[in-house]
Design a protein around this motif. Structure first.
Motif, PDB file in Angstrom:
ATOM      1  N   GLY A  44     -19.713  -1.778 -17.517  1.00  0.00           N
ATOM      2  CA  GLY A  44     -18.721  -2.838 -17.586  1.00  0.00           C
ATOM      3  C   GLY A  44     -19.319  -4.209 -17.355  1.00  0.00           C
ATOM      4  O   GLY A  44     -20.259  -4.603 -18.030  1.00  0.00           O
ATOM      5  N   THR A  45     -18.799  -4.931 -16.366  1.00  0.00           N
ATOM      6  CA  THR A  45     -19.253  -6.295 -16.104  1.00  0.00           C
ATOM      7  C   THR A  45     -20.208  -6.350 -14.911  1.00  0.00           C
ATOM      8  O   THR A  45     -20.306  -7.371 -14.230  1.00  0.00           O
ATOM      9  CB  THR A  45     -18.058  -7.225 -15.858  1.00  0.00           C
ATOM     10  OG1 THR A  45     -17.309  -6.720 -14.739  1.00  0.00           O
ATOM     11  CG2 THR A  45     -17.157  -7.306 -17.066  1.00  0.00           C
ATOM     12  N   ARG A  92     -19.931  -9.095  -9.582  1.00  0.00           N
ATOM     13  CA  ARG A  92     -19.603 -10.169  -8.640  1.00  0.00           C
ATOM     14  C   ARG A  92     -18.991 -11.345  -9.383  1.00  0.00           C
ATOM     15  O   ARG A  92     -19.363 -11.650 -10.520  1.00  0.00           O
ATOM     16  CB  ARG A  92     -20.862 -10.625  -7.897  1.00  0.00           C
ATOM     17  CG  ARG A  92     -21.415  -9.589  -6.939  1.00  0.00           C
ATOM     18  CD  ARG A  92     -22.638 -10.107  -6.208  1.00  0.00           C
ATOM     19  NE  ARG A  92     -23.146  -9.131  -5.231  1.00  0.00           N
ATOM     20  CZ  ARG A  92     -22.770  -9.093  -3.961  1.00  0.00           C
ATOM     21  NH1 ARG A  92     -21.900  -9.976  -3.508  1.00  0.00           N
ATOM     22  NH2 ARG A  92     -23.279  -8.179  -3.151  1.00  0.00           N
ATOM     23  N   ASN A  93     -18.066 -12.029  -8.711  1.00  0.00           N
ATOM     24  CA  ASN A  93     -17.469 -13.222  -9.304  1.00  0.00           C
ATOM     25  C   ASN A  93     -18.354 -14.433  -9.040  1.00  0.00           C
ATOM     26  O   ASN A  93     -19.402 -14.322  -8.390  1.00  0.00           O
ATOM     27  CB  ASN A  93     -16.043 -13.433  -8.772  1.00  0.00           C
ATOM     28  CG  ASN A  93     -16.009 -13.565  -7.256  1.00  0.00           C
ATOM     29  OD1 ASN A  93     -16.935 -14.081  -6.646  1.00  0.00           O
ATOM     30  ND2 ASN A  93     -14.916 -13.109  -6.668  1.00  0.00           N
ATOM     31  N   SER A  94     -17.945 -15.590  -9.533  1.00  0.00           N
ATOM     32  CA  SER A  94     -18.795 -16.779  -9.419  1.00  0.00           C
ATOM     33  C   SER A  94     -19.036 -17.188  -7.978  1.00  0.00           C
ATOM     34  O   SER A  94     -20.022 -17.849  -7.662  1.00  0.00           O
ATOM     35  CB  SER A  94     -18.170 -17.939 -10.196  1.00  0.00           C
ATOM     36  OG  SER A  94     -16.875 -18.212  -9.691  1.00  0.00           O
ATOM     37  N   ARG A  96     -16.265  -7.631  -7.065  1.00  0.00           N
ATOM     38  CA  ARG A  96     -15.057  -7.121  -7.711  1.00  0.00           C
ATOM     39  C   ARG A  96     -15.047  -5.597  -7.624  1.00  0.00           C
ATOM     40  O   ARG A  96     -14.041  -4.982  -7.299  1.00  0.00           O
ATOM     41  CB  ARG A  96     -15.010  -7.568  -9.166  1.00  0.00           C
ATOM     42  CG  ARG A  96     -14.682  -9.053  -9.345  1.00  0.00           C
ATOM     43  CD  ARG A  96     -14.503  -9.382 -10.808  1.00  0.00           C
ATOM     44  NE  ARG A  96     -15.797  -9.421 -11.505  1.00  0.00           N
ATOM     45  CZ  ARG A  96     -16.352 -10.520 -11.963  1.00  0.00           C
ATOM     46  NH1 ARG A  96     -15.756 -11.683 -11.801  1.00  0.00           N
ATOM     47  NH2 ARG A  96     -17.515 -10.470 -12.597  1.00  0.00           N
ATOM     48  N   TYR A  97     -16.178  -5.000  -7.956  1.00  0.00           N
ATOM     49  CA  TYR A  97     -16.347  -3.572  -7.781  1.00  0.00           C
ATOM     50  C   TYR A  97     -17.836  -3.283  -7.734  1.00  0.00           C
ATOM     51  O   TYR A  97     -18.651  -4.107  -8.155  1.00  0.00           O
ATOM     52  CB  TYR A  97     -15.659  -2.754  -8.882  1.00  0.00           C
ATOM     53  CG  TYR A  97     -16.125  -3.060 -10.285  1.00  0.00           C
ATOM     54  CD1 TYR A  97     -15.471  -4.015 -11.062  1.00  0.00           C
ATOM     55  CD2 TYR A  97     -17.208  -2.394 -10.840  1.00  0.00           C
ATOM     56  CE1 TYR A  97     -15.888  -4.299 -12.356  1.00  0.00           C
ATOM     57  CE2 TYR A  97     -17.626  -2.664 -12.128  1.00  0.00           C
ATOM     58  CZ  TYR A  97     -16.969  -3.609 -12.883  1.00  0.00           C
ATOM     59  OH  TYR A  97     -17.395  -3.890 -14.161  1.00  0.00           O
ATOM     60  N   GLU A  98     -18.176  -2.116  -7.210  1.00  0.00           N
ATOM     61  CA  GLU A  98     -19.586  -1.772  -7.087  1.00  0.00           C
ATOM     62  C   GLU A  98     -19.758  -0.267  -7.071  1.00  0.00           C
ATOM     63  O   GLU A  98     -18.816   0.483  -6.828  1.00  0.00           O
ATOM     64  CB  GLU A  98     -20.190  -2.378  -5.817  1.00  0.00           C
ATOM     65  CG  GLU A  98     -19.559  -1.926  -4.520  1.00  0.00           C
ATOM     66  CD  GLU A  98     -20.118  -2.672  -3.312  1.00  0.00           C
ATOM     67  OE1 GLU A  98     -21.188  -3.298  -3.421  1.00  0.00           O
ATOM     68  OE2 GLU A  98     -19.480  -2.603  -2.251  1.00  0.00           O
TER      69      GLU A  98
END
Length: 120
Positions: A28-29, A99-101, A106-108
């Protein structure tokens, strides 16, 4: 997503080890890969991270001794550990995080851990 870590073992002080972590599945991201460690009775601590832009980060305790790198083609992240000390003894875990900025997670995902023992 699965993270399979390997490469731990017993090494004498001053020696070296290289850990590997193969990341498989749909990530994903995920934008940060890393290594953490946990000694008996202690919290899990950051050892090294690397972003998708190959920016690395280390705590002072390992800076200059440990190097994180990754091979995109092999979906593998490595941790080269040199000049090992007894206080580096711990279970080492690989981590893949989105991770966000602001750096928040967010998830791991976590690997199963590999034991590193530094002893004479």
């Amino acid at each position: 997503v699965q993270l399979q870590a390997s490469g731990g073992g017993l090494v004498r002080p001053g020696g070296s080890l290289r850990l590997s972590c193969v990341v498989s599945g749909s990530i994903g991201t995920v934008n940060v890969l890393g290594w953490y460690r946990q000694a008996p009775g202690k919290q899990r601590d950051l050892v090294a991270t690397i972003t998708i832009g190959d920016v690395t980060k280390y705590p002072d305790s390992v800076k200059g001794r440990f190097t994180i790198s990754r091979d995109r083609a092999k979906n593998t992240v490595y941790l080269q550990m040199n000049s090992l000390k007894p206080e580096d003894t711990a279970v080492y875990y690989c981590n893949a995080a989105s991770r966000n900025s602001g750096g928040g997670v967010r998830y791991e995902y976590w690997g199963q851990g590999t034991q590193v023992t530094v002893s004479s």
